[in-house]
Design a protein around this motif. Structure first.
Motif, PDB file in Angstrom:
ATOM      1  N   LEU A 120     -58.144  18.726  27.642  1.00  0.00           N
ATOM      2  CA  LEU A 120     -57.805  19.263  28.961  1.00  0.00           C
ATOM      3  C   LEU A 120     -57.469  18.159  29.959  1.00  0.00           C
ATOM      4  CD1 LEU A 120     -60.497  22.070  29.336  1.00  0.00           C
ATOM      5  CD2 LEU A 120     -58.074  22.363  28.834  1.00  0.00           C
ATOM      6  N   PHE A 156     -53.772  18.120  30.570  1.00  0.00           N
ATOM      7  CA  PHE A 156     -53.071  19.332  30.983  1.00  0.00           C
ATOM      8  C   PHE A 156     -52.535  19.160  32.415  1.00  0.00           C
ATOM      9  CE2 PHE A 156     -54.357  23.161  28.193  1.00  0.00           C
ATOM     10  CZ  PHE A 156     -54.263  22.386  27.050  1.00  0.00           C
ATOM     11  N   ALA A 201     -54.673  19.169  35.968  1.00  0.00           N
ATOM     12  CA  ALA A 201     -56.093  19.193  35.606  1.00  0.00           C
ATOM     13  C   ALA A 201     -56.945  18.565  36.696  1.00  0.00           C
ATOM     14  CB  ALA A 201     -56.304  18.469  34.275  1.00  0.00           C
ATOM     15  N   VAL A 257     -60.054  22.614  36.199  1.00  0.00           N
ATOM     16  CA  VAL A 257     -59.626  23.232  34.941  1.00  0.00           C
ATOM     17  C   VAL A 257     -59.977  24.715  34.870  1.00  0.00           C
ATOM     18  CG1 VAL A 257     -59.686  21.109  33.586  1.00  0.00           C
ATOM     19  CG2 VAL A 257     -61.771  22.465  33.829  1.00  0.00           C
ATOM     20  N   GLN A 258     -60.468  25.265  35.984  1.00  0.00           N
ATOM     21  CA  GLN A 258     -60.793  26.688  35.966  1.00  0.00           C
ATOM     22  C   GLN A 258     -59.571  27.533  35.626  1.00  0.00           C
ATOM     23  OE1 GLN A 258     -61.583  24.420  38.210  1.00  0.00           O
ATOM     24  NE2 GLN A 258     -63.465  24.886  39.338  1.00  0.00           N
ATOM     25  N   LYS A 259     -58.390  27.034  35.985  1.00  0.00           N
ATOM     26  CA  LYS A 259     -57.146  27.757  35.678  1.00  0.00           C
ATOM     27  C   LYS A 259     -56.908  27.849  34.174  1.00  0.00           C
ATOM     28  CE  LYS A 259     -54.859  24.582  37.968  1.00  0.00           C
ATOM     29  NZ  LYS A 259     -55.846  23.478  38.030  1.00  0.00           N
ATOM     30  N   TYR A 260     -57.585  27.003  33.400  1.00  0.00           N
ATOM     31  CA  TYR A 260     -57.451  27.001  31.941  1.00  0.00           C
ATOM     32  C   TYR A 260     -58.689  27.622  31.283  1.00  0.00           C
ATOM     33  CZ  TYR A 260     -53.714  23.703  33.019  1.00  0.00           C
ATOM     34  OH  TYR A 260     -52.579  23.106  33.522  1.00  0.00           O
ATOM     35  N   PHE A 305     -59.427  28.160  27.554  1.00  0.00           N
ATOM     36  CA  PHE A 305     -59.515  26.981  26.694  1.00  0.00           C
ATOM     37  C   PHE A 305     -60.843  26.228  26.836  1.00  0.00           C
ATOM     38  CE2 PHE A 305     -54.956  27.575  27.502  1.00  0.00           C
ATOM     39  CZ  PHE A 305     -54.461  27.576  26.211  1.00  0.00           C
ATOM     40  N   LEU A 306     -61.645  26.563  27.838  1.00  0.00           N
ATOM     41  CA  LEU A 306     -62.853  25.781  28.096  1.00  0.00           C
ATOM     42  C   LEU A 306     -63.840  25.782  26.927  1.00  0.00           C
ATOM     43  CD1 LEU A 306     -63.624  26.448  31.885  1.00  0.00           C
ATOM     44  CD2 LEU A 306     -61.966  24.920  30.824  1.00  0.00           C
TER      45      LEU A 306
END
Length: 388
Positions: free
Chosen positions: A62, A65, A68, A72-75, A78-79
């Motif tokens: 991440l 990304f 980032a 990374v909450q938008k991802y 994937f967490l």
């Protein structure tokens, strides 16, 4: 505990924008334990103003990304996958600092994993419907997909609780959530509050204060509406997506200062007549910081504030604030009126003394003692009888 043990400390994200209570816990842990640090993303080791500047920190895919750095909450989908990619096999003790996915790291049966849980994954559990209602991803076809992702995230969250040997909670409130969602017991160790940062002031000025991120769940708009009715002086410090809304709501008796540097925040905190807090938090550091200044607190009486603020109506000799029962304009208005009635009975010395119970020294002592106890318990148990 043996001196040759190796430690890994796992946190969710390390960025200049992430400066809350969980990051303060990470900082205090690193003051007393020589641990190598891992996170989903890290933009602090390259930040000259950070205590982590120049430190080698392990990260995940991440890190690369787009955007980032801004979080990374938008991802979110994937967490879980990302945190499971951290290879921690070469450490004796894993210390996770978790409010989202850090507890989900993969460990071996020979390793000891102790999780300091700042909060259970609230947006996937008790705040699910608030999250959906305030997000454009909660409506229509995207809403169906979001609901499915949250469903799968809850399953993963419960599953990974079994990867933790021992839980620490930052409050009794968080401990009760850990039991509700994971059916695991947790030791309560309150997070460290740097009370020495705040000057103790006995002579207060004629204004009330809010210091907060301006996001919906903090309920700052309710406090502003209450003071619009009360016509009492209120100062609001903080920034966030709700800033335009709050500026529009505020009448002349309410000053919106936006973001302010630490020195300004500390000055206003020390001189305020009372500190207002309407959020429903698992702990909540700001009310303790206010009490460190000798400033009484008017707060929503739920979650962590029930453990950090003593209502003077129940504790006449040791009261440090007024608690109100619901997040509403009426309840806040009534609480401020009650505060005015009891104002002369509050003791700044009592508030400062109460805040001292949450000092970094106490946190470090209790944290180290608990790790030592857990290590010896694990060493003295046969693998097949070790309780998870």
């Amino acid at each position: 505990m043996a001196n040759n043990l190796t430690y890994a400390l796992v946190h969710e994200w390390l960025t200049p924008k992430a400066t809350g209570g969980s990051e303060l816990v990470v900082r205090e842990i690193l003051k007393c334990i020589d641990a190598e640090v891992y996170a989903l993303i890290d933009f602090e080791s390259t930040n000259p103003e950070s205590y982590l500047f120049g430190r080698s920190i392990g990260t995940t895919f991440l890190q690369y990304f787009p955007l980032a750095r801004n979080g990374v909450q938008k991802y979110l989908p994937f967490l879980p996958l990302a945190i499971e990619q951290l290879d921690l096999r070469h450490y004796d003790i894993i210390l996770s600092s978790s409010h989202t996915v850090a507890k989900g790291v993969i460990t071996t049966p020979q390793q000891l994993h102790i999780c300091y849980c700042h909060a259970t994954m609230r947006f996937a559990w008790d705040l699910t419907f608030d999250y959906l209602a305030h997000s454009f991803m909660g409506k229509g076809i995207p809403g169906i997909i979001t609901r499915y992702l949250l469903h799968r995230l809850r399953q993963w969250d419960v599953l990974t609780a079994n990867r933790v040997d021992y839980f620490i909670a930052n409050s009794q409130h968080t401990a009760s959530r850990i039991w509700r969602y994971y059916r695991r017991k947790a030791e309560v160790i309150y997070p460290p509050v740097n009370i020495d940062r705040f000057s103790y002031q006995t002579n207060k000025e004629d204004y009330y204060l809010i210091v907060s991120r301006l996001v919906s769940y903090k309920k700052v708009s309710l406090i502003v509406q209450a003071f619009n009715q009360l016509k009492l002086p209120l100062i609001v410090i903080g920034t966030g997506p709700e800033l335009p809304k709050i500026r529009q709501l505020a009448q002349p008796n309410v000053q919106i200062l936006g973001f302010q540097p630490d020195a300004v925040v500390e000055k206003y905190m020390a001189n305020a007549k009372a500190f207002l807090y309407a959020a429903y938090e698992d702990f909540g550091i700001a009310p303790v910081e206010a009490q460190a200044c000798g400033t009484p607190v008017i707060a929503f009486g739920a979650g962590g504030t029930l453990e950090t603020v003593r209502d003077i109506r129940q504790h006449p000799e040791s009261g440090t604030g007024i608690l109100f029962a619901e997040q509403s304009v009426t309840a806040i208005t009534d609480a401020v009126k009650t505060f005015v009635t009891y104002e002369m009975k509050f003791s700044p010395e009592v508030a400062r003394s109460h805040a001292a119970n949450f000092s970094p020294d106490i946190f470090q002592q209790r944290y180290l003692e608990y790790i030592d106890r857990c290590y010896h318990q694990k060493q003295n148990k046969l693998p097949e009888s070790f309780p998870f």
